[in-house]
Enzyme design. Sequence first.
Site, PDB file in Angstrom:
ATOM      1  N   ASP A 172     -11.127   1.756  -2.906  1.00 47.84           N
ATOM      2  CA  ASP A 172     -11.616   1.505  -1.548  1.00 47.84           C
ATOM      3  C   ASP A 172     -13.137   1.533  -1.510  1.00 47.84           C
ATOM      4  O   ASP A 172     -13.733   1.190  -0.487  1.00 47.84           O
ATOM      5  CB  ASP A 172     -11.065   2.561  -0.579  1.00 47.84           C
ATOM      6  CG  ASP A 172      -9.666   2.207  -0.094  1.00 47.84           C
ATOM      7  OD1 ASP A 172      -9.307   1.019  -0.169  1.00 47.84           O
ATOM      8  OD2 ASP A 172      -8.946   3.112   0.350  1.00 47.84           O
ATOM      9  N   ASP A 220       0.830  -1.209   0.000  1.00 42.14           N
ATOM     10  CA  ASP A 220       0.000   0.000   0.000  1.00 42.14           C
ATOM     11  C   ASP A 220       0.860   1.253   0.000  1.00 42.14           C
ATOM     12  O   ASP A 220       2.053   1.222   0.340  1.00 42.14           O
ATOM     13  CB  ASP A 220      -0.904  -0.029   1.249  1.00 42.14           C
ATOM     14  CG  ASP A 220      -2.228   0.688   1.023  1.00 42.14           C
ATOM     15  OD1 ASP A 220      -2.317   1.508   0.098  1.00 42.14           O
ATOM     16  OD2 ASP A 220      -3.165   0.429   1.790  1.00 42.14           O
TER      17      ASP A 220
HETATM   18  C1  GLA Z   1      -5.864   1.738   2.280  1.00 44.36           C
HETATM   19  C2  GLA Z   1      -6.291   0.553   1.431  1.00 44.36           C
HETATM   20  C3  GLA Z   1      -7.308  -0.266   2.189  1.00 44.36           C
HETATM   21  C4  GLA Z   1      -6.720  -0.714   3.496  1.00 44.36           C
HETATM   22  C5  GLA Z   1      -6.249   0.493   4.309  1.00 44.36           C
HETATM   23  C6  GLA Z   1      -5.512   0.061   5.561  1.00 44.36           C
HETATM   24  O1  GLA Z   1      -6.895   2.644   2.427  1.00 44.36           O
HETATM   25  O2  GLA Z   1      -6.795   0.984   0.210  1.00 44.36           O
HETATM   26  O3  GLA Z   1      -7.705  -1.369   1.415  1.00 44.36           O
HETATM   27  O4  GLA Z   1      -5.647  -1.598   3.265  1.00 44.36           O
HETATM   28  O5  GLA Z   1      -5.387   1.321   3.550  1.00 44.36           O
HETATM   29  O6  GLA Z   1      -5.069   1.124   6.301  1.00 44.36           O
END
Ligand code: GLA
Length: 750
Positions: A570, A500
């Site tokens: 998300d 990420d």
């Molecule tokens: C980001 C990702 C999510 C999750 C969060 C965790 O927003 O897109 O899928 O992994 O971080 O903090």
Amino acid sequence: MSILWGRVCTDRDVMGGTMSTISYHEKRNTWLLEMPTSSYAIALTGELRVPRHVHWGCPIGHETAAAIAASELRQNVEHIAWAEEDRLECVGWGGRRYDEPTVKVDFADGTRGIEWHLAHDEVTRDGDSMTLMLALQDRAYPLRVELFYRIFDDTDVLERWARLIVPDHGAAVVVRRAFSANWWLPERGSWRLSFLHGGWGNETQLERRAFGSDKHVLESRRGTTSHQFQPFFALDADGTATEDHGEVWSGQLAWSGAWKIIGEQTAGGHVHVVGGWNDFDSPIVLAPGDELALPVFTGLYCQGGFGGMSRAWHDYELNHVLARPGRTQPSPSFPARCHNRAASESLPRLRPVLYNSWEATAFAVDEQGQRKLAELAAQMGVELFVVDDGWFVGRRDDRAGLGDWHVDAEKFPRGLTPLIEHVNQLNMGFGLWIEPEMVNPNSDLYRAHPDWVFHFANRARTEKRNQLVLNLARDDVAEWVFQTVDGLLSSHPIDFVKWDMNRHFSEPGWPEQSGANPERAWTAYVENLYDILDRLHDAHPTVDFESCSGGGGRVDLGILSRTRQVWTSDNTDAFDRIAIQKGFSYAHAPLAMMAWVTDSPNPLTRRELPLAYRFHVAMAGSLGIGGNLSEWTAAEREEARQLVGRYKQIRPIVQHGRLFRLLDLARDDLAAVQYVARDDSAIVVFAWSGARHYRTRPGWVQLQAIDPTASYRDRETGMVHAGATLQALGLPLPASLSFASMCVHLERLG
Ligand code: GLA
């Protein structure tokens, strides 16, 4: 006569072969690149033999290329005669040029214009690809640019990139702009631009604009690809291309940092698109002996409308881009060290059905809770269990912990290994979330190395989500990131990493580099990130990586060449996802598109949708489940188990097949997509309705790529459909129902 790779041939010989070819015609001074269904032609003109663009479009021969070149020269001399109307393959700013340049530099003595001449050209073949290299040299100063054009036997995607070189005996050069390529479009009345725009939670929204005399800029200044625009464009003449018909010229940049694509019409009416590294705040100082490898800017000409364009991009991504184990050959295709055509796999391996804990538990992960979720996931047929954020020391919320990548002893007193073993016993692989480019100020890492983050002297360090960006441009920081992730992967049997990157750059300062081109951080960061991922692939060839950046903030061909899939958004609301997934499918393959089934009402939108609907939307890509399974009823879990089983049956058709977009939510109140197996033996159709009025049309959806002489059996109902009927009338839709969905799997009977 023309010189073809390895043999001498006539124009006629060059046309229509099965292999892509690159040939040079000595008398006509034309280079011709012939791909399966398109051609690209360049003329070497004048005493300096400067490469000038001639053609990008339908297949032609050298004779036609020479005729186009001659008629354009005549027209320019007679009517306009702006220097810029010469459509250079590499526009070096200088002279009487007012078009967008590809390269702009300052020489040490204050001279700023470039005057190229052709120094060298060569063609090489490497397996199923051929590359033309044209080396241009400035007439007076020691600066050289090498232009690369790579074509493949199985695709019309043309990869272009460039290398800037200051020889050892030269003087330093300040590069103000170094774009990868310059795409000239043919003469047409007018153009329409299609691009993918968005933001967090609504990535890849398709937008269309008339392409007029104004300039169009798509860009990211955020240090990463960003949610705002995809580095992708598509142009069709007069806005006449449809999903199934018409010529479309499109392109994608393989770069995961700040980028820029500019489309413009020159004063003389020529349309071109230039792009590459963003030149904002980014002068690059090249010392004698330095080289700058610029990223690939791919181009694709297609006669099959937007649907044909997307299928060509998908095939290219599957065959030449997506990372896979067994990568052996380094290639210039994506500068740096990456190459992805592996001997071991002809297509990327099918993606496992995964479970991810994020929406179920957020930061509250612990061994007991994860064991429970893993057991429920395994009962549904999940194949890969992924622990998301919250597993490492100090991570109770988003205010602390990033940077301290040690397992939290309170949450996992026995470490991660017992959980991993349990997951493996349940017959699932194990995956872990990390965000190694970031640090919370509240972390041991930051307390020990406050100088490791991007910052400017006397300026605030602006936080986003309570975090700062580690300066990966620094080799010591990049090495720490590699060692940290390598350590995690070496000490645990991890199969999958969700990588990420949850914020964009701010104050991209590199004080240690002051006076020595600190702006280089924008690009050096990404070069080092790629290098880390390449080294991790080499060290852990069986580990799969997913690119995530607050959802789909880092989706591009560059990162896809180092990962197997991306976290699309998300926003897991299935209805919103239909538009996101449509836009995504313009440029990228369904196999790379991760889609989860989550809870209802959706945590982001509060929309309630049936479980089957949520599954049917997620099953159109690589399926995952991300809901809180402990709160699902036994009946829901059983329905989910059946739907996962159904997905496994259609998975090769969805992930490796050819995608046809049949109906569009924006136009039809109802969306439908179709996947056709590579060997035409099966078809899958999904349809999803929005809020519909009773008896709204369309009530049927006509299928594509159907053999009218064959019959097709519905695998679920056993009903047999005549191919001719599917073509002429189609399948019945859940026409009058709001938020209804269907998934039909047809087998071809012969
Ligand atoms: C980001 C990702 C999510 C999750 C969060 C965790 O927003 O897109 O899928 O992994 O971080 O903090």
